[in-house]
Design a protein around this motif. Structure first.
Motif, PDB file in Angstrom:
ATOM      1  N   GLU A 122       0.817  -1.209   0.000  1.00 15.99           N
ATOM      2  CA  GLU A 122       0.000   0.000   0.000  1.00 15.99           C
ATOM      3  C   GLU A 122       0.857   1.268   0.000  1.00 15.99           C
ATOM      4  O   GLU A 122       0.753   2.103  -0.906  1.00 15.99           O
ATOM      5  CB  GLU A 122      -0.952  -0.006   1.196  1.00 15.99           C
ATOM      6  CG  GLU A 122      -1.933   1.152   1.163  1.00 15.99           C
ATOM      7  CD  GLU A 122      -2.979   1.050   2.269  1.00 15.99           C
ATOM      8  OE1 GLU A 122      -3.284  -0.073   2.708  1.00 15.99           O
ATOM      9  OE2 GLU A 122      -3.486   2.113   2.681  1.00 15.99           O
ATOM     10  N   HIS A 123       1.735   1.390   0.990  1.00 17.18           N
ATOM     11  CA  HIS A 123       2.554   2.603   1.036  1.00 17.18           C
ATOM     12  C   HIS A 123       3.670   2.592  -0.005  1.00 17.18           C
ATOM     13  O   HIS A 123       4.058   3.645  -0.522  1.00 17.18           O
ATOM     14  CB  HIS A 123       3.113   2.833   2.441  1.00 17.18           C
ATOM     15  CG  HIS A 123       2.208   3.672   3.291  1.00 17.18           C
ATOM     16  ND1 HIS A 123       2.435   3.927   4.616  1.00 17.18           N
ATOM     17  CD2 HIS A 123       1.061   4.334   2.975  1.00 17.18           C
ATOM     18  CE1 HIS A 123       1.469   4.705   5.099  1.00 17.18           C
ATOM     19  NE2 HIS A 123       0.627   4.953   4.121  1.00 17.18           N
ATOM     20  N   ALA A 124       4.203   1.412  -0.334  1.00 18.72           N
ATOM     21  CA  ALA A 124       5.233   1.353  -1.367  1.00 18.72           C
ATOM     22  C   ALA A 124       4.662   1.828  -2.706  1.00 18.72           C
ATOM     23  O   ALA A 124       5.313   2.573  -3.449  1.00 18.72           O
ATOM     24  CB  ALA A 124       5.787  -0.072  -1.489  1.00 18.72           C
ATOM     25  N   SER A 125       3.427   1.434  -2.989  1.00 18.58           N
ATOM     26  CA  SER A 125       2.787   1.873  -4.226  1.00 18.58           C
ATOM     27  C   SER A 125       2.497   3.372  -4.198  1.00 18.58           C
ATOM     28  O   SER A 125       2.638   4.066  -5.210  1.00 18.58           O
ATOM     29  CB  SER A 125       1.469   1.115  -4.448  1.00 18.58           C
ATOM     30  OG  SER A 125       1.699  -0.266  -4.538  1.00 18.58           O
ATOM     31  N   ALA A 126       2.090   3.849  -3.026  1.00 12.80           N
ATOM     32  CA  ALA A 126       1.787   5.281  -2.906  1.00 12.80           C
ATOM     33  C   ALA A 126       3.023   6.114  -3.231  1.00 12.80           C
ATOM     34  O   ALA A 126       2.953   7.117  -3.951  1.00 12.80           O
ATOM     35  CB  ALA A 126       1.280   5.590  -1.496  1.00 12.80           C
ATOM     36  N   LEU A 127       4.186   5.687  -2.706  1.00 12.82           N
ATOM     37  CA  LEU A 127       5.424   6.430  -2.955  1.00 12.82           C
ATOM     38  C   LEU A 127       5.836   6.298  -4.430  1.00 12.82           C
ATOM     39  O   LEU A 127       6.217   7.277  -5.076  1.00 12.82           O
ATOM     40  CB  LEU A 127       6.547   5.914  -2.056  1.00 12.82           C
ATOM     41  CG  LEU A 127       6.384   6.183  -0.549  1.00 12.82           C
ATOM     42  CD1 LEU A 127       7.486   5.481   0.235  1.00 12.82           C
ATOM     43  CD2 LEU A 127       6.408   7.688  -0.256  1.00 12.82           C
ATOM     44  N   TYR A 128       5.745   5.086  -4.946  1.00 13.70           N
ATOM     45  CA  TYR A 128       6.134   4.849  -6.332  1.00 13.70           C
ATOM     46  C   TYR A 128       5.243   5.652  -7.285  1.00 13.70           C
ATOM     47  O   TYR A 128       5.721   6.256  -8.254  1.00 13.70           O
ATOM     48  CB  TYR A 128       6.044   3.352  -6.640  1.00 13.70           C
ATOM     49  CG  TYR A 128       6.499   2.966  -8.025  1.00 13.70           C
ATOM     50  CD1 TYR A 128       7.855   2.956  -8.340  1.00 13.70           C
ATOM     51  CD2 TYR A 128       5.594   2.609  -9.018  1.00 13.70           C
ATOM     52  CE1 TYR A 128       8.298   2.605  -9.601  1.00 13.70           C
ATOM     53  CE2 TYR A 128       6.029   2.248 -10.285  1.00 13.70           C
ATOM     54  CZ  TYR A 128       7.379   2.250 -10.575  1.00 13.70           C
ATOM     55  OH  TYR A 128       7.816   1.905 -11.827  1.00 13.70           O
ATOM     56  N   ALA A 129       3.954   5.656  -6.990  1.00 15.02           N
ATOM     57  CA  ALA A 129       3.010   6.369  -7.863  1.00 15.02           C
ATOM     58  C   ALA A 129       3.333   7.868  -7.906  1.00 15.02           C
ATOM     59  O   ALA A 129       3.183   8.519  -8.944  1.00 15.02           O
ATOM     60  CB  ALA A 129       1.584   6.142  -7.367  1.00 15.02           C
ATOM     61  N   ARG A 130       3.808   8.396  -6.786  1.00 16.89           N
ATOM     62  CA  ARG A 130       4.170   9.822  -6.786  1.00 16.89           C
ATOM     63  C   ARG A 130       5.433  10.059  -7.613  1.00 16.89           C
ATOM     64  O   ARG A 130       5.591  11.099  -8.241  1.00 16.89           O
ATOM     65  CB  ARG A 130       4.367  10.319  -5.362  1.00 16.89           C
ATOM     66  CG  ARG A 130       3.037  10.368  -4.615  1.00 16.89           C
ATOM     67  CD  ARG A 130       3.241  10.872  -3.211  1.00 16.89           C
ATOM     68  NE  ARG A 130       2.092  10.517  -2.381  1.00 16.89           N
ATOM     69  CZ  ARG A 130       2.075  10.651  -1.063  1.00 16.89           C
ATOM     70  NH1 ARG A 130       3.125  11.138  -0.427  1.00 16.89           N
ATOM     71  NH2 ARG A 130       1.011  10.306  -0.378  1.00 16.89           N
ATOM     72  N   ASN A 131       6.338   9.086  -7.619  1.00 19.77           N
ATOM     73  CA  ASN A 131       7.526   9.186  -8.475  1.00 19.77           C
ATOM     74  C   ASN A 131       7.093   9.213  -9.945  1.00 19.77           C
ATOM     75  O   ASN A 131       7.578  10.022 -10.736  1.00 19.77           O
ATOM     76  CB  ASN A 131       8.470   8.001  -8.242  1.00 19.77           C
ATOM     77  CG  ASN A 131       9.008   7.892  -6.824  1.00 19.77           C
ATOM     78  OD1 ASN A 131       9.112   6.792  -6.290  1.00 19.77           O
ATOM     79  ND2 ASN A 131       9.333   9.010  -6.201  1.00 19.77           N
ATOM     80  N   ILE A 132       6.174   8.318 -10.286  1.00 21.43           N
ATOM     81  CA  ILE A 132       5.661   8.246 -11.663  1.00 21.43           C
ATOM     82  C   ILE A 132       4.950   9.556 -12.022  1.00 21.43           C
ATOM     83  O   ILE A 132       5.144  10.113 -13.113  1.00 21.43           O
ATOM     84  CB  ILE A 132       4.675   7.053 -11.793  1.00 21.43           C
ATOM     85  CG1 ILE A 132       5.410   5.723 -11.576  1.00 21.43           C
ATOM     86  CG2 ILE A 132       3.936   7.092 -13.132  1.00 21.43           C
ATOM     87  CD1 ILE A 132       6.182   5.215 -12.759  1.00 21.43           C
ATOM     88  N   LEU A 133       4.144  10.045 -11.086  1.00 21.13           N
ATOM     89  CA  LEU A 133       3.418  11.302 -11.309  1.00 21.13           C
ATOM     90  C   LEU A 133       4.389  12.436 -11.631  1.00 21.13           C
ATOM     91  O   LEU A 133       4.192  13.192 -12.589  1.00 21.13           O
ATOM     92  CB  LEU A 133       2.599  11.649 -10.060  1.00 21.13           C
ATOM     93  CG  LEU A 133       1.916  13.024 -10.038  1.00 21.13           C
ATOM     94  CD1 LEU A 133       0.793  13.084 -11.069  1.00 21.13           C
ATOM     95  CD2 LEU A 133       1.364  13.352  -8.644  1.00 21.13           C
ATOM     96  N   SER A 134       5.459  12.537 -10.847  1.00 17.98           N
ATOM     97  CA  SER A 134       6.433  13.612 -11.068  1.00 17.98           C
ATOM     98  C   SER A 134       7.060  13.500 -12.449  1.00 17.98           C
ATOM     99  O   SER A 134       7.311  14.503 -13.112  1.00 17.98           O
ATOM    100  CB  SER A 134       7.545  13.548 -10.013  1.00 17.98           C
ATOM    101  OG  SER A 134       7.032  13.883  -8.758  1.00 17.98           O
TER     102      SER A 134
END
Lengths: 351, 351
Positions: free
Chosen positions: B314-326
């Protein structure tokens, strides 16, 4: 000291360091071969500490962790003093069986909770292990971080942890969750523990309209049905906001109070975790399955561990052995308040 | 965004919160049905955030976590931009296979480690998860306390933790072990990280006579055989004193350096724990079995976890998704230093 034979019991009653101290006080110590292996203590270490390997049941004092099994009762001799967790409230038949051997027995559960006996308080020492470990389990099962993270890509909020019951286990759970960086709320029906909870950096959850409830010996008394309902309603809201709930509410000799109804579990977010330290007494959560970890249809993980101290056998045994040492150092004067309090069988009679 | 298909991969490349932000920037988002379930995100949440459910491979940009499988390569269209962990150094054949589809691919491993790209640094965000989780695993496997306890019956000393490698994972492991109350020693061949280790309250382990070793991009360079020997001898002594060792030393595209020889494991006390975060690259310990937890004959537990971030999906995806977003917010300007750095396949050609 015999090897423990109960299922899941990996602790031992004496560790080499304590054997050394008993020897220094001129006690003889007989250790059953292999007794400490599951707790990380080898026979060589016991012998080096001054113990001899042999038949532990021949000793004047037999130190155990778990209540004696039927096979162990056969070995228990008349006149021997047995010391250990004996579950005096939950298993009166067990006490009768010990009495039938003609032995004397001291239950560690019955050590009075007075200052002078603190060093013998094995319930507290083992609850320290349980509370610590409950939070480690919760943090491992949770798919979220406990601490807040402020990263270049954004912020991860800290986990919300609710601890129900602020005895030794509950306070240790609060302290450990705080160490890991969670936002912690503590609840106990005894408002006297409010300051203890707050001193650990947690919020004290107060339910308006509920009075103080502390029974003899520092335990919470059982709540009335009406009080339980008020408590449940107020807590359900808090439970719904929690990522983790650790429950530690036990009433000696009775089934654990059901603090978390199924309806409250439904309010929790998927992925949230409940660790129920009262699993052995039936659980504080209606949905707990003692000895199991499972996920509800709503995605909440419920962990119902049995004998957590045994999972950390090395340090749990070290603490327990020091409790036993303190009791032996006190001597077996049955007029002494502590010995008298702990004594559940005296020379073949249940007392 | 497709559902991940790799074994043990429970993360997803986009979470509902990030979908909402992409929609706000007028991007269309197509999510494969069920893609987020293992990471705690339901289709309903994605739809509520503005995504549509459908064929993610029809999109202009396909965001993934793990490299594409053969079945996924078939769906990858010419002209599509694929973004994900692509293991460019370890799997050049994989890049060639992507190139054969005519697609363009950006490897998250190749995001330059410069200030401007910090918010896209997925290696760092996932290493944060690994370092945190490694210590939770160690604390759960250890039969001793991390924190010091001063109880009525006596004192329990704090655990001694050694962290090898002080990159993002190592520093997070140090921070987490310190939070839990352990005494922590950190080691890295790059002496530049000394202050970072010390600022977390840990001791910096220094090996006399070894120079500074930092290669381009902030990674440690591989040591010479002679340097490795000096390092091993000095560290073996420290290892023997440690209750827990967490290893995090990786050299991109090469097998992990063997920092813990079998002889050093023999010096460790029974019941001690090694968590080897380099297990996927063969392990920093000679005795690590990738994907397994086992106990040596000497009683040392060795944990060789694979894909730890996925265990906290859950949190690993949240962090990764923000990397992708950036990265998406940056736009796909192939003259830009960041995009150019990350681009491993450009319109069907490996670059």
């Amino acid at each position: 000291m015999p090897k423990e034979t109960a299922a899941r019991e990996r602790r031992v009653a004496l560790v080499p360091d304590v054997v050394r101290r008993l020897r220094a006080a001129e006690h003889e110590v007989i250790v059953e071969a292999g007794a400490g292996l599951a707790a990380g203590a080898t026979d060589e270490q016991y012998v080096a500490a001054g113990a001899s390997l042999g038949d532990p049941w021949a000793a004047e004092v037999v130190a155990k962790v778990a209540p004696p099994s039927e096979a162990e009762l056969v070995k228990l001799r008349s006149g021997t003093i047995l010391v250990g967790f004996l579950n005096p409230l939950g298993d009166p038949d067990g006490l009768a069986a010990i009495a039938a051997t003609g032995a004397t027995a001291l239950a560690m559960e019955r050590i009075p909770r007075i200052s002078r006996a603190q060093s013998m308080d094995a319930l507290s020492s083992q609850a320290t292990v349980s509370g610590y470990r409950a939070v480690l389990i919760a943090s491992t099962e949770l798919e979220r971080f406990f601490p807040m993270f402020m990263t270049a890509a954004g912020t991860v909020p800290p986990a919300q942890v609710l601890v129900l019951g602020a005895g030794v286990a509950g306070l240790q759970a609060i302290a450990t969750a705080r160490r890991l960086g969670a936002v912690v709320t503590g609840f106990d029906i005894r408002s006297a523990v409010k300051e203890q909870i707050q001193s650990l950096g947690a919020r004290f959850f107060e339910v308006e309209g509920l009075g103080d409830a502390e029974a003899e010996g520092g335990y919470a008394r059982e709540l009335t049905p009406e009080e339980q309902q008020i408590q449940r309603d107020a807590l359900s809201v808090q439970m719904g906001k929690s990522d983790v709930i650790v429950t530690t509410a036990l009433v000696p000799g009775r089934p654990a109070p059901k603090l978390i109804p199924a309806s409250a579990v439904e309010l929790m977010k998927p992925g949230s975790v409940i660790v129920d330290l009262a699993a052995e007494a039936g659980g504080n959560c209606e949905l707990t399955r003692p000895g199991e970890t499972y996920t509800t249809d709503g995605g909440v993980k419920i962990v119902g561990p049995l004998n957590l101290p045994s999972e950390m056998a090395e340090h749990a045994s070290a603490l327990y052995a020091r409790n036993i040492l303190s009791l032996i150092e006190l001597g077996f004067d049955f007029e002494d308040e502590v010995v008298k309090g702990a004594c559940v069988v005296r020379e073949g009679k249940v007392v």
